[in-house]
Design a protein around this motif. Sequence first.
Motif, mmCIF file in Angstrom:
data_model
loop_
_atom_site.group_PDB
_atom_site.id
_atom_site.type_symbol
_atom_site.label_atom_id
_atom_site.label_comp_id
_atom_site.label_asym_id
_atom_site.label_seq_id
_atom_site.Cartn_x
_atom_site.Cartn_y
_atom_site.Cartn_z
ATOM 1 N N ASN A 294 -3.231 -0.726 -11.257
ATOM 2 C CA ASN A 294 -2.308 -1.750 -10.778
ATOM 3 C C ASN A 294 -0.838 -1.413 -11.001
ATOM 4 O OD1 ASN A 294 -4.394 -3.351 -9.829
ATOM 5 N ND2 ASN A 294 -4.640 -4.384 -11.808
ATOM 6 N N THR B 80 -6.924 3.150 -0.361
ATOM 7 C CA THR B 80 -7.581 2.302 -1.354
ATOM 8 C C THR B 80 -8.814 1.690 -0.728
ATOM 9 O OG1 THR B 80 -6.107 0.510 -0.671
ATOM 10 C CG2 THR B 80 -5.612 1.611 -2.744
ATOM 11 N N GLY C 51 -8.041 5.488 -4.134
ATOM 12 C CA GLY C 51 -7.990 4.442 -5.152
ATOM 13 C C GLY C 51 -8.824 3.243 -4.744
ATOM 14 N N GLY C 52 -8.666 2.149 -5.492
ATOM 15 C CA GLY C 52 -9.405 0.922 -5.201
ATOM 16 C C GLY C 52 -10.739 0.898 -5.910
ATOM 17 N N ALA D 66 2.103 1.728 -3.516
ATOM 18 C CA ALA D 66 1.075 2.337 -4.377
ATOM 19 C C ALA D 66 0.974 3.841 -4.085
ATOM 20 C CB ALA D 66 -0.268 1.650 -4.158
ATOM 21 N N ARG E 267 -8.838 11.147 -7.452
ATOM 22 C CA ARG E 267 -8.830 9.686 -7.606
ATOM 23 C C ARG E 267 -7.434 9.231 -8.029
ATOM 24 N NH1 ARG E 267 -13.128 8.470 -11.999
ATOM 25 N NH2 ARG E 267 -12.310 6.376 -11.752
ATOM 26 N N ALA E 268 -7.093 7.997 -7.662
ATOM 27 C CA ALA E 268 -5.869 7.372 -8.153
ATOM 28 C C ALA E 268 -6.005 7.184 -9.661
ATOM 29 C CB ALA E 268 -5.668 6.025 -7.471
ATOM 30 N N ALA F 169 0.844 -1.207 0.000
ATOM 31 C CA ALA F 169 0.000 0.000 0.000
ATOM 32 C C ALA F 169 0.878 1.255 0.000
ATOM 33 C CB ALA F 169 -0.926 0.004 1.215
ATOM 34 N N GLU G 226 1.709 6.681 -6.875
ATOM 35 C CA GLU G 226 0.722 7.720 -7.221
ATOM 36 C C GLU G 226 1.302 9.120 -7.004
ATOM 37 O OE1 GLU G 226 -2.259 8.105 -8.505
ATOM 38 O OE2 GLU G 226 -2.783 6.007 -8.857
ATOM 39 N N SER H 24 -13.419 3.646 -5.889
ATOM 40 C CA SER H 24 -13.082 4.929 -6.518
ATOM 41 C C SER H 24 -13.531 4.981 -7.975
ATOM 42 C CB SER H 24 -11.578 5.206 -6.410
ATOM 43 O OG SER H 24 -10.854 4.394 -7.303
ATOM 44 N N GLY I 291 -11.044 -1.144 -1.376
ATOM 45 C CA GLY I 291 -11.295 -2.371 -2.124
ATOM 46 C C GLY I 291 -11.947 -3.380 -1.208
ATOM 47 N N SER J 111 -14.718 0.003 3.092
ATOM 48 C CA SER J 111 -14.286 -0.878 2.005
ATOM 49 C C SER J 111 -15.484 -1.095 1.086
ATOM 50 C CB SER J 111 -13.818 -2.216 2.575
ATOM 51 O OG SER J 111 -14.886 -2.838 3.260
#
Lengths: 319, 319
Positions: free
Chosen positions: B295, B136, B256-257, B114, B290-291, B111, B118, B260, B138, B188
Motif C-alpha cells: 500500500n 495489479t 502486484g495486488g 503505484a 512481484r510488487a 494505479a 514501484e 501476487s 485485485g 483479477s
Amino acid sequence: MKRVFGVDLGGTTIKFSIIDQAGNFIDRWAIPTNTENGGASIPGDIIESLKSKMATLFERGETIEAIGVGVPGPVNGDVVEVAVNLGWNNMPLGHLLQEGTGLPVTLLNDANAAALGEAWMGGDSAFRASTVVFVTLGTGVGGGVIVDGKVLNGQHGCAGEVGHMPVMAADTRQCGCGKTNCLECYCSATGFVKTANDLYEAAGDTRAYTEGKDVFDQVAAGDEIAIQARDITVDYLARGLAAIMSTVDPQEVIVGGGLSHAGDLLMGPLAEKLDEYVFPGTRGKYVLRRATLGNDAGALGAAFQAFQMLAAGAGEQMI
Amino acid sequence: MKRVFGVDLGGTTIKFSIIDQAGNFIDRWAIPTNTENGGASIPGDIIESLKSKMATLFERGETIEAIGVGVPGPVNGDVVEVAVNLGWNNMPLGHLLQEGTGLPVTLLNDANAAALGEAWMGGDSAFRASTVVFVTLGTGVGGGVIVDGKVLNGQHGCAGEVGHMPVMAADTRQCGCGKTNCLECYCSATGFVKTANDLYEAAGDTRAYTEGKDVFDQVAAGDEIAIQARDITVDYLARGLAAIMSTVDPQEVIVGGGLSHAGDLLMGPLAEKLDEYVFPGTRGKYVLRRATLGNDAGALGAAFQAFQMLAAGAGEQMI
C-alpha cells in the motif's frame, strides 16, 4: 530554414532526401543497397553519397545540419542491434556516419520512423497529434508508438513491435519471428489472404488468391466468403489495436501498408469494431485514419527526429 | 534533503505522508474520505489536514516543497476527469490544493502512482528501471506504464488501463466498465475465483470459493481443477502482458495486488508463459517480479512525481 538529410535504409534501396523544417522535400535521390559481405559496405556507401551531395551544396553556400536514418531493425542509441535484411549485427551506424560526415546523426527503426513521419506531416495538416499509434499492414505487421511527439523506442529498441503480440485463434500459423499465432499471421496482407483462401477451401471453392487487393475486390463485389475473411481480419486487428490503446491511450491511430489501400472497405468495419473494444473512457475521443504519406513517411520521420535532436541540443522544443 | 507530501486519495481513507528524496517516510497519518454531496468536501478536508501539518512543521522550522496526489480516476493536468468512488466529475483538484496550501501540486492516477512508486523504490534497490509495466491483480486489474522514469498518462488520462483490453474467451463475462470479456474479467482475483468455481461446477463439484487465496491453497495442495484454473488465468495474463510488452518494450514487468501474494505458484508459470509469448527480440532480456511496496507504492509514486516536478522546474533530472 534549417535542413537535414532524411535517409530511408531499405534492403534493396537506400533512399536519400533533403527535408526542411516545414516538411518539404528539397531534394531526393537513391542508391542500391549492397548486402554483400554482411552489408559491410553500406555505411561507407551512405557516407560517400552524403559527402558528394554536401560538396555540391557547399559550392552553392548551402548547409545541412544533421542526419536522420530509418533502419530495418531495432536501434539502441547509435547502434543497429540487428538488421536481418542487411546482414547486420550490432552495427555502430550512428558513430560511423557521424565520423564520416561530421554531422550529428540520429537513428530510428523504420516502422518508428514512418510513425513519426505520419504524426508530423500526415493526415489533416491542421491537426498534429502528439500521442500516436501507427500500424502497417503489409507483408508483415509493423508498428510504431509516438508519445508526446517522440518515438517510444523501448528498452531494447523493440517498442511498437505490435505485429508480434499473441492472438487467440482456432488454427495455428507459424510466424517469421519463430512464434506461432502472432497478430501478423492474421492481420498482414499475407494473413488476410490466407484466411480468405482457407475459407474458400473449406467451402469446396478451389480459388486461391495471392494479393490482398484481389480479396478486397471480392469484398467490393459482395462475395460472402471474402466479406467473412475481411470481418475476421478486422476483428483480430481491432482487438490488437484496443490492447495497444489500453496501454498508451493515443490521440490518433493510423493504419498504413498495402491493406489500408482498401479504404472504407477496411476502415469502416474497423472503426466500428474498435469503438466496441476500446476502454469506454476513450470511446469516441480518438481519431482513426489511414496513413497518407506512403513511402515518404520514413524519410520524414527520420528528418523530424533529426530536427528534434537539433532542437534538444539548443534547448528548444519541436512539438 | 527535500521533502514533499505524498497523498493517496482512496474511496474510504485519505492517506497522507511526508516523504524525503531518498524515499523515506518521515511522517504518516490518515483521515476518512467524506463522499457525501458528490465528494464536495474532499478538497477542503485535504487542505485543512495539510495546513494543520504545515503549521506544526513551521513551528519547528521545517518546510515541505510540493504535493503529489494519487487519485482513483483519470487525470488531465490538474483536473480529475472522473472518480466514480468519490462522486467526482471534472474536479479541479490540483488548482484547489495549490490555492489552498500555496504549494505546487501534481496529480496522477492511483494505479500510475503505484507503478511509479514501484519503479522508484520497489524490488532490488540496486536496480532502478526506467521503463516499467505494472499490473495489479485485485478486485479488478489495474495498471500503469512508466517510460523513461515518467508516468505515461495518455491523451485522456487512460494510459495503463490494461485491465480493459479485450480477451478472446469461450465464455462471456460482463465487466464493470460496460464491455464484456475484458482482461480484468479473467485475471483479477474475482475472475480467477470464477474460473475455478466454473470448473468445479462443470465437474459436478459443489464447492464455491470467494477468495483467490483459497483457490491458491488448493493449487498448493495439488488439486487438479485449481491448477487448471491457475493455468488458464496465467495464460490470459501472459498474453495480455505480452501485448503490452510488444507495445512499450519495458525493462521490468511488476505484478502486484492480492493474487501476487500467491508468490511462485503464480509467478513461476507466468514467467514461463510470458517468455513464450513475448517478441523474441526481448526474450530473456526483461525482469519479471512481484510488487514489494504494498500500500505504500501509491504515496511513494505521488511523492516521486512531486520531486520530478520540482526538478523539472529547476531544470534538473531525477532519473
